[in-house]
Design an enzyme around this catalytic site. Sequence first.
Site, PDB file in Angstrom:
ATOM      1  N   THR A  51     -12.034  -2.557  16.660  1.00  0.00           N
ATOM      2  CA  THR A  51     -11.248  -3.419  17.615  1.00  0.00           C
ATOM      3  C   THR A  51      -9.962  -4.331  17.054  1.00  0.00           C
ATOM      4  O   THR A  51      -8.947  -4.618  17.403  1.00  0.00           O
ATOM      5  CB  THR A  51     -12.270  -4.712  17.848  1.00  0.00           C
ATOM      6  OG1 THR A  51     -13.603  -3.984  18.715  1.00  0.00           O
ATOM      7  CG2 THR A  51     -11.739  -5.924  18.676  1.00  0.00           C
ATOM      8  N   TYR A  64     -10.360  -2.608  26.359  1.00  0.00           N
ATOM      9  CA  TYR A  64      -9.507  -2.085  25.564  1.00  0.00           C
ATOM     10  C   TYR A  64     -10.056  -0.784  24.652  1.00  0.00           C
ATOM     11  O   TYR A  64     -11.194  -0.575  24.656  1.00  0.00           O
ATOM     12  CB  TYR A  64      -9.331  -3.075  24.302  1.00  0.00           C
ATOM     13  CG  TYR A  64     -10.567  -3.503  23.238  1.00  0.00           C
ATOM     14  CD1 TYR A  64     -11.468  -4.373  24.004  1.00  0.00           C
ATOM     15  CD2 TYR A  64     -10.850  -2.796  22.121  1.00  0.00           C
ATOM     16  CE1 TYR A  64     -12.451  -4.590  23.158  1.00  0.00           C
ATOM     17  CE2 TYR A  64     -11.818  -3.051  21.523  1.00  0.00           C
ATOM     18  CZ  TYR A  64     -12.831  -4.058  21.803  1.00  0.00           C
ATOM     19  OH  TYR A  64     -14.054  -4.261  21.041  1.00  0.00           O
ATOM     20  N   SER A  97     -15.970   1.671  15.441  1.00  0.00           N
ATOM     21  CA  SER A  97     -16.988   1.969  14.224  1.00  0.00           C
ATOM     22  C   SER A  97     -18.296   2.663  14.598  1.00  0.00           C
ATOM     23  O   SER A  97     -19.379   3.041  14.030  1.00  0.00           O
ATOM     24  CB  SER A  97     -17.120   0.946  13.415  1.00  0.00           C
ATOM     25  OG  SER A  97     -17.754  -0.117  14.068  1.00  0.00           O
ATOM     26  N   GLN A  98     -18.648   2.591  16.011  1.00  0.00           N
ATOM     27  CA  GLN A  98     -19.784   3.117  16.779  1.00  0.00           C
ATOM     28  C   GLN A  98     -19.633   4.866  16.504  1.00  0.00           C
ATOM     29  O   GLN A  98     -20.828   5.255  16.202  1.00  0.00           O
ATOM     30  CB  GLN A  98     -19.933   2.848  18.314  1.00  0.00           C
ATOM     31  CG  GLN A  98     -18.764   3.676  19.210  1.00  0.00           C
ATOM     32  CD  GLN A  98     -17.635   2.852  19.117  1.00  0.00           C
ATOM     33  OE1 GLN A  98     -17.274   1.710  18.399  1.00  0.00           O
ATOM     34  NE2 GLN A  98     -16.683   2.895  20.248  1.00  0.00           N
ATOM     35  N   THR A 130     -16.301  -3.723  13.888  1.00  0.00           N
ATOM     36  CA  THR A 130     -17.411  -4.716  13.431  1.00  0.00           C
ATOM     37  C   THR A 130     -18.876  -4.096  13.625  1.00  0.00           C
ATOM     38  O   THR A 130     -19.835  -4.562  12.954  1.00  0.00           O
ATOM     39  CB  THR A 130     -17.336  -6.223  14.074  1.00  0.00           C
ATOM     40  OG1 THR A 130     -17.219  -5.698  15.401  1.00  0.00           O
ATOM     41  CG2 THR A 130     -16.047  -6.806  13.472  1.00  0.00           C
ATOM     42  N   ASP A 131     -18.846  -3.203  14.615  1.00  0.00           N
ATOM     43  CA  ASP A 131     -20.217  -2.733  14.896  1.00  0.00           C
ATOM     44  C   ASP A 131     -21.074  -2.143  13.863  1.00  0.00           C
ATOM     45  O   ASP A 131     -22.150  -2.399  13.600  1.00  0.00           O
ATOM     46  CB  ASP A 131     -20.217  -1.518  16.047  1.00  0.00           C
ATOM     47  CG  ASP A 131     -19.748  -2.271  17.244  1.00  0.00           C
ATOM     48  OD1 ASP A 131     -19.705  -3.458  17.453  1.00  0.00           O
ATOM     49  OD2 ASP A 131     -19.542  -1.523  18.390  1.00  0.00           O
ATOM     50  N   GLU A 321     -50.467  -5.818   6.324  1.00  0.00           N
ATOM     51  CA  GLU A 321     -51.285  -5.276   7.240  1.00  0.00           C
ATOM     52  C   GLU A 321     -51.353  -3.819   7.252  1.00  0.00           C
ATOM     53  O   GLU A 321     -52.107  -3.160   8.011  1.00  0.00           O
ATOM     54  CB  GLU A 321     -50.574  -5.961   8.847  1.00  0.00           C
ATOM     55  CG  GLU A 321     -51.021  -7.144   9.170  1.00  0.00           C
ATOM     56  CD  GLU A 321     -50.647  -7.221  10.653  1.00  0.00           C
ATOM     57  OE1 GLU A 321     -51.554  -7.260  11.653  1.00  0.00           O
ATOM     58  OE2 GLU A 321     -49.656  -7.894  10.961  1.00  0.00           O
TER      59      GLU A 321
END
Length: 365
Positions: A51, A64, A97-98, A130-131, A321
């Site tokens: 971005t 965008y 960045s995905q 940022t992803d 657990e």
Amino acid sequence: MLHSLRSTRFAPAIVGLAAALMIGLASPATAQQSPAGGALARVLVLGTGGTIAGQANARAGNAYDSGKVSAANLIAAIPGIDQLAQISAEQISSIGSQDMNDKVWFDLVKRIRAAIDNKEVDGVVITHGTDTMEETAFFLQNVLDTDIPVVLVGSMRPSTAIGADGPANLYDAMRVASAPESRGRGVLVVLNDTIHGARWVQKTNTTSVQTFRSPDAGPVGYVDTGSLRFLAAAPTKGAKLKLPDAPPLPRVDIIYSHANMDAAEVEDAVKRGAKGIVLAGVGDGNSSKGAIDALASAAKQGVVVVRSTRVGSGYVNRNVEVEDDKLGFAVALDLNPQKARVLLALLIANGITDPKAVQQAYAQP
Ligand code: DGL
């Protein structure tokens, strides 16, 4: 496409009051001396997209496209940044960045190692979406062995938005990357005046500019146009693992735990050829009996199983657990599933698959 502006001092593209203010704050007195003897630290900026390099499009008012503006052009538009460092910029990729992937990661490592070996740089800034920024930061932390500051930076608003946060973030990142006091602190992430360590940082909000937080440790420092302050927190080093000659890294799948869960997702991952599975478990890294039984059977077949949590903060503890010793599992401690996946892929690539050795690597700060 490779944009190269090596050894270029950037003339500010924007002039006027804002420029005068920024230049005033970044007076020569605040510029960092190069350890190599030059007037200013030498900082290599590697653009990957995101971005911060996004441009508005016609789809909708807030729509965008990521990764449209080169790192060189982003820098050229920031008044006064050339007072902080001798900046060179190169484009490694231009993606949201995905779509971040092993190939870009390997290219980043190759370029950074070459710059260090050739003594070209005193610091590195990586512009990034940022992803998945936290994953890239943590990957780099575990394979780069250097004291040179490596700083990832992005923004939550595209470069064409009103109130774009990219220029201030990039300016801050440059200040951090060029500062001698940033050396030896591992890979850092800078956004919204805050500095985070690669092990702890997480994206926590879909849209807010204050999205990055380090829930289990807090930030490692603060930076703005006038100051840079590191807190006392010890720097983390990472596992320092070898990178194979070429991508891809071994397949590691993340399985997200939920109510009404059966064995199907785990069995599918094994069928797909996963060499490792990270459980994004409920609570303390737990899951249904069906899923845990399937994970135990996967571990018996040689798939490396690491339990993390979907909760977002806190440590996953061993043998509470879930009987990790008996079932042959490791736990991710404070690493979230996406970072636990990065480390596990690197460990398997390095032939580290024994649950005890895997567990030790997760405990390596
Ligand atoms: N497409 C996302 C990315 O590049 C947008 C998020 C951002 O960069 O802030 O990661």
